[in-house]
Design an enzyme around this catalytic site. Structure first.
Site, PDB file in Angstrom:
ATOM      1  N   CYS A   1      19.242 -36.327  26.346  1.00 49.95           N
ATOM      2  CA  CYS A   1      19.610 -37.686  26.732  1.00 49.95           C
ATOM      3  C   CYS A   1      19.666 -37.712  28.237  1.00 49.95           C
ATOM      4  O   CYS A   1      19.420 -36.707  28.888  1.00 49.95           O
ATOM      5  CB  CYS A   1      20.921 -38.111  26.111  1.00 49.95           C
ATOM      6  SG  CYS A   1      22.326 -37.556  27.036  1.00 49.95           S
TER       7      CYS A   1
ATOM      8  N   ARG B   1      21.681 -32.246  25.077  1.00 49.78           N
ATOM      9  CA  ARG B   1      22.895 -32.537  24.306  1.00 49.78           C
ATOM     10  C   ARG B   1      22.767 -31.802  22.981  1.00 49.78           C
ATOM     11  O   ARG B   1      22.213 -32.297  22.023  1.00 49.78           O
ATOM     12  CB  ARG B   1      23.065 -34.051  24.082  1.00 49.78           C
ATOM     13  CG  ARG B   1      23.118 -34.902  25.319  1.00 49.78           C
ATOM     14  CD  ARG B   1      24.397 -34.770  26.106  1.00 49.78           C
ATOM     15  NE  ARG B   1      25.582 -35.285  25.459  1.00 49.78           N
ATOM     16  CZ  ARG B   1      26.017 -36.528  25.550  1.00 49.78           C
ATOM     17  NH1 ARG B   1      25.330 -37.420  26.217  1.00 49.78           N
ATOM     18  NH2 ARG B   1      27.132 -36.900  24.948  1.00 49.78           N
TER      19      ARG B   1
ATOM     20  N   ASP C   1      33.047 -38.431  32.954  1.00 50.24           N
ATOM     21  CA  ASP C   1      32.652 -39.842  32.867  1.00 50.24           C
ATOM     22  C   ASP C   1      33.168 -40.657  34.054  1.00 50.24           C
ATOM     23  O   ASP C   1      32.617 -41.708  34.378  1.00 50.24           O
ATOM     24  CB  ASP C   1      33.181 -40.473  31.569  1.00 50.24           C
ATOM     25  CG  ASP C   1      32.445 -39.944  30.350  1.00 50.24           C
ATOM     26  OD1 ASP C   1      31.389 -39.324  30.520  1.00 50.24           O
ATOM     27  OD2 ASP C   1      32.948 -40.145  29.230  1.00 50.24           O
TER      28      ASP C   1
HETATM   29  N1  EPU Z   1      27.556 -28.517  24.352  1.00 49.76           N
HETATM   30  C1  EPU Z   1      26.737 -27.494  23.923  1.00 49.76           C
HETATM   31  N2  EPU Z   1      26.594 -27.288  22.583  1.00 49.76           N
HETATM   32  C2  EPU Z   1      27.206 -28.068  21.655  1.00 49.76           C
HETATM   33  C3  EPU Z   1      28.057 -29.109  22.099  1.00 49.76           C
HETATM   34  C4  EPU Z   1      28.221 -29.306  23.449  1.00 49.76           C
HETATM   35  O1  EPU Z   1      26.151 -26.785  24.737  1.00 49.76           O
HETATM   36  O2  EPU Z   1      27.013 -27.821  20.465  1.00 49.76           O
HETATM   37  C5  EPU Z   1      27.756 -28.722  25.807  1.00 49.76           C
HETATM   38  C6  EPU Z   1      27.153 -30.044  26.299  1.00 49.76           C
HETATM   39  O3  EPU Z   1      25.775 -29.916  26.548  1.00 49.76           O
HETATM   40  C7  EPU Z   1      27.970 -30.303  27.546  1.00 49.76           C
HETATM   41  C8  EPU Z   1      29.356 -29.759  27.166  1.00 49.76           C
HETATM   42  O4  EPU Z   1      29.140 -28.870  26.067  1.00 49.76           O
HETATM   43  O5  EPU Z   1      27.451 -29.558  28.616  1.00 49.76           O
HETATM   44  C9  EPU Z   1      30.383 -30.782  26.767  1.00 49.76           C
HETATM   45  O6  EPU Z   1      29.815 -31.713  25.878  1.00 49.76           O
HETATM   46  P1  EPU Z   1      30.653 -32.445  24.744  1.00 49.76           P
HETATM   47  O7  EPU Z   1      30.195 -31.945  23.437  1.00 49.76           O
HETATM   48  O8  EPU Z   1      32.105 -32.345  25.049  1.00 49.76           O
HETATM   49  O9  EPU Z   1      30.176 -33.938  24.952  1.00 49.76           O
HETATM   50  P2  EPU Z   1      30.036 -35.003  23.809  1.00 49.76           P
HETATM   51  O10 EPU Z   1      31.077 -34.763  22.813  1.00 49.76           O
HETATM   52  O11 EPU Z   1      28.644 -35.083  23.365  1.00 49.76           O
HETATM   53  C10 EPU Z   1      31.707 -36.781  24.749  1.00 49.76           C
HETATM   54  C11 EPU Z   1      31.654 -38.219  25.163  1.00 49.76           C
HETATM   55  C12 EPU Z   1      30.862 -38.358  26.459  1.00 49.76           C
HETATM   56  C13 EPU Z   1      31.567 -37.496  27.514  1.00 49.76           C
HETATM   57  C14 EPU Z   1      31.673 -36.043  27.039  1.00 49.76           C
HETATM   58  C15 EPU Z   1      32.446 -35.143  27.973  1.00 49.76           C
HETATM   59  C16 EPU Z   1      31.776 -39.417  23.064  1.00 49.76           C
HETATM   60  C17 EPU Z   1      31.088 -40.244  22.055  1.00 49.76           C
HETATM   61  N3  EPU Z   1      31.034 -39.001  24.102  1.00 49.76           N
HETATM   62  O12 EPU Z   1      30.348 -36.359  24.567  1.00 49.76           O
HETATM   63  O13 EPU Z   1      30.938 -39.718  26.832  1.00 49.76           O
HETATM   64  O14 EPU Z   1      30.826 -37.543  28.717  1.00 49.76           O
HETATM   65  O15 EPU Z   1      32.348 -36.003  25.758  1.00 49.76           O
HETATM   66  O16 EPU Z   1      33.732 -35.601  28.154  1.00 49.76           O
HETATM   67  O17 EPU Z   1      32.956 -39.146  22.953  1.00 49.76           O
HETATM   68  C18 EPU Z   1      30.190 -41.752  27.809  1.00 49.76           C
HETATM   69  O18 EPU Z   1      31.090 -42.341  27.212  1.00 49.76           O
HETATM   70  O19 EPU Z   1      29.504 -42.282  28.730  1.00 49.76           O
HETATM   71  C19 EPU Z   1      29.886 -40.364  27.457  1.00 49.76           C
HETATM   72  C20 EPU Z   1      28.720 -39.793  27.761  1.00 49.76           C
END
Ligand code: EPU
Length: 422
Positions: free
Chosen positions: A121, A126, A310
């Protein structure tokens, strides 16, 4: 294509903003409704594009979804068996679609669940591999076929112990939802303690789940038999709240954001104070006003309670106007400086080296025609345009509408000279 036209400079912006419910709370809560046999009522719902996409996704799975916009309520009923396929077109427009994996697996542990992988993305890669390892710890295997991950557990889900290698927000929510109906007890370590994840835990516990914190980032989940009805009021959106506080910061104005718990923004408010702004808080509101003098600062993003990634593009825009050299280090995503080229076109002095941005604050920004490329970048560019001299246009604003409710209305109410152009 719709664009915003903003006339600047807007100086000393004053007013109040009612913060909407948190999008990143609402999305997992909507997905969690799949766990319930009867009606789930969510209150303080932000009617933003992502929430409508999640509604479409739930309907495609077989849920009945009723929107009562004027009351900020969504009612979701899941009394029919769901379709167990989450299509690519919905996951590719909104990555949070992967949040349906956990609850579908919990409710149909022995069936095959097919979920399209979202791919990359705008923010970088992601991945969902930590979500899948978490499901594996419960006894659910997965295979990949034609871009879809198939998840199934031959013998049903069983409790175990799992530790996330690093903090993941949706990964934590997904595994919590997958675990609440298991046989026995699941321990999950190194979970995200973002306010939105705690909101999900609160909702599930109030509906009969047994989730207990046994450490700062560790929880123990004792599986329960079923969830019947649910009713929950979504917390305020801390990212939206900070965005409007920064309208005051960049214009040397005075803005009060209401319906937000200040403790969700402790790290961000500390930074605003360090820069030199005056902060006043109440139980459910925050006000920013000018201090005596501003000075540059350094910021590192991180999982809550650290400065939110964010909110980084938002403070970045503010720092383009704070005299001196500031530094921002982005620790979560690989591609989060997309606002930088646009702000530079307004005259901001920013250089990027790896995951760091070096900002030399300027007295003045100049209007420019800009293109937005993701949700938070949109607000960052809006902040630049608000303080720049002249008339700026911002295209691809649909990115901003994914997560900011009534964006134009709220800015207009603050006195910002903003128009929607078709
Ligand atoms: N990651 C991995 N492997 C995984 C999961 C995550 O490598 O299996 C990495 C990601 O690539 C990233 C880090 O871990 O580098 C953290 O990612 P996280 O999984 O926490 O992000 P997310 O859950 O996909 C949520 C929010 C995002 C926010 C991030 C970080 C929701 C729906 N989305 O995303 O919000 O930036 O946490 O706080 O809750 C936004 O609202 O604009 C937005 C992008």
């Amino acid at each position: 294509m719709k664009r915003f036209l903003i006339n600047g400079p807007n100086k000393g912006v004053k007013g109040e903003v009612n913060v909407s419910g948190a999008k990143n709370s609402c999305l997992p809560l909507m997905a969690a409704s799949i766990l319930f046999k009867k009606k789930v009522i969510l209150r303080n719902v932000p009617f933003v594009k992502d929430v409508l996409t999640m509604k479409d996704l739930l309907i495609s799975l077989g849920s009945k979804v009723e929107l009562i916009k004027e009351k900020k309520i969504i009612k979701i009923t899941n009394n029919k068996k769901h379709k167990l396929i989450v299509p690519y077109n919905l996951v590719s427009t909104m990555r949070a679609g992967v949040l349906t994996m956990g609850p579908l697996l919990a409710r149909y542990p022995k069936s095959k669940i097919r979920v399209a992988l979202g791919g990359g993305c705008a923010l970088g890669i992601r991945d969902t591999s930590w979500h899948l390892s978490g499901f594996k710890s419960l006894g659910a295997d997965n295979t990949l076929k034609r871009g879809y991950v198939n998840i199934y557990s031959k013998n049903g889900l069983k409790g175990n112990v799992f530790k996330f290698p690093k903090v993941t927000v949706t990964g934590s929510s997904n595994l919590i939802m997958a675990s609440v109906l298991i046989k026995g007890e699941h321990i999950i370590k190194n979970i995200s303690i973002e306010p939105e994840v705690k909101d999900l835990i609160k909702f599930l516990n109030n509906s009969g789940a047994q989730i207990k914190f046994i450490g700062k980032r560790s929880i123990k989940i004792q599986g329960v038999k079923e969830f019947i009805n649910g009713d929950h009021t979504i917390i305020g959106d801390r990212i939206e709240a900070f965005s409007y506080l920064c309208v005051a910061a960049i214009t040397n104005g005075r803005i009060k954001v209401k319906k937000i718990d200040p403790k969700y923004l402790n790290a961000e408010l500390r930074i605003l104070k360090k820069i030199g702004y005056k902060i006043e808080t109440n139980a459910n509101s925050i006000m920013v006003s000018p201090g005596k003098k501003t000075k540059p600062t350094s910021i590192k993003t991180g999982p809550w309670p650290q400065f939110a990634t964010d909110n980084m593009p938002i403070i970045l825009a503010v720092l383009t106007k704070v005299s001196g050299k500031s530094v921002i280090e982005e620790k979560i995503f690989s591609n989060r400086f997309m606002a930088v080229p646009e702000l530079k076109r307004m005259g901001a002095k920013i250089s990027i080296k790896k995951n760091k941005a070096f900002i030399i604050g300027q007295k003045k920004l100049n209007a420019a025609d800009c293109i937005s490329s993701d949700l938070r970048t949109t607000f960052s560019i809006i902040l630049g345009a608000i303080s720049a001299e002249g008339s700026s246009t911002i295209s691809r604003i649909y990115h901003g509408l994914r997560g900011y409710e009534n964006l134009q209305i709220k800015l207009k109410k603050l006195g910002i000279k903003i128009k929607l152009k078709k």
